[in-house]
Design a protein around this motif. Structure first.
Motif, PDB file in Angstrom:
ATOM      1  N   TRP A   1      -1.995   8.152   0.345  1.00 51.88           N
ATOM      2  CA  TRP A   1      -3.175   8.010  -0.495  1.00 51.88           C
ATOM      3  C   TRP A   1      -4.081   9.239  -0.384  1.00 51.88           C
ATOM      4  CZ3 TRP A   1      -3.815   4.605  -4.246  1.00 51.88           C
ATOM      5  CH2 TRP A   1      -2.997   3.492  -4.243  1.00 51.88           C
TER       6      TRP A   1
ATOM      7  N   VAL B   1      -1.278  -0.608   6.480  1.00 51.87           N
ATOM      8  CA  VAL B   1      -2.297   0.101   5.692  1.00 51.87           C
ATOM      9  C   VAL B   1      -2.593   1.462   6.303  1.00 51.87           C
ATOM     10  CG1 VAL B   1      -4.736   0.057   5.040  1.00 51.87           C
ATOM     11  CG2 VAL B   1      -3.320  -1.972   4.701  1.00 51.87           C
TER      12      VAL B   1
ATOM     13  N   PRO C   1       0.811  -1.231   0.000  1.00 48.93           N
ATOM     14  CA  PRO C   1       0.000   0.000   0.000  1.00 48.93           C
ATOM     15  C   PRO C   1       0.842   1.278   0.000  1.00 48.93           C
ATOM     16  CG  PRO C   1      -0.891  -1.551   1.571  1.00 48.93           C
ATOM     17  CD  PRO C   1       0.417  -2.123   1.084  1.00 48.93           C
TER      18      PRO C   1
END
Length: 138
Positions: A120, A113, A65
């Motif tokens: 992100w 994550v 990720p």
């Protein structure tokens, strides 16, 4: 693409998959290595690391990720930000795996994550549509 070398073609994939297991192994070497070197007994430590190689395989998908988020920033043109985020959050992830490892493999994955979320969110913020900006003249 044929004129590029193997590292140029596959380097990101290798880095994306192996950065977290390598960080965990280096952290273990930093913690336990000096004692083994001082005593002159590297064999037990090397044997333990060889047995732990299978457990390090668990960390391989957990690093994806963050690596994929940094690659998205890289492709937007924010190369320095991608490297800075990858190095900073990667270091934090490796340190956090020490504590998350006490709770089990699922905790390690969740921790990885969660620590990749800032990258992100930054990517999403940078690609969001700018409402009202197009076509306006001041």
């Amino acid at each position: 693409m044929e004129d590029r070398g193997w590292i140029a073609r596959n380097g990101f994939r290798l880095l994306a998959l192996l950065w977290l297991p390598a960080g965990v192994a280096l952290q273990a070497a930093a913690r336990f290595g000096p004692d083994a070197v001082a005593e002159g007994r590297l064999e037990p430590w090397l044997a333990t690391m060889a047995m732990e190689g299978l457990s390090l395989a668990l960390f391989v998908p957990c690093g994806l990720p963050l690596a994929l988020g940094c690659r998205r920033l890289w492709r937007l043109g924010y190369r320095r930000a991608a490297w800075a985020a990858g190095m900073g959050l990667g270091t934090a992830t490796v340190v956090a795996t020490l504590f998350a490892g006490l709770l089990g493999p699922l905790a390690i994955a969740v921790c990885a994550v969660l620590l990749s979320l800032p990258v992100w969110l930054a990517w999403r913020w940078l690609v969001r549509p700018r409402i009202g900006v197009r076509g306006r003249r001041g």
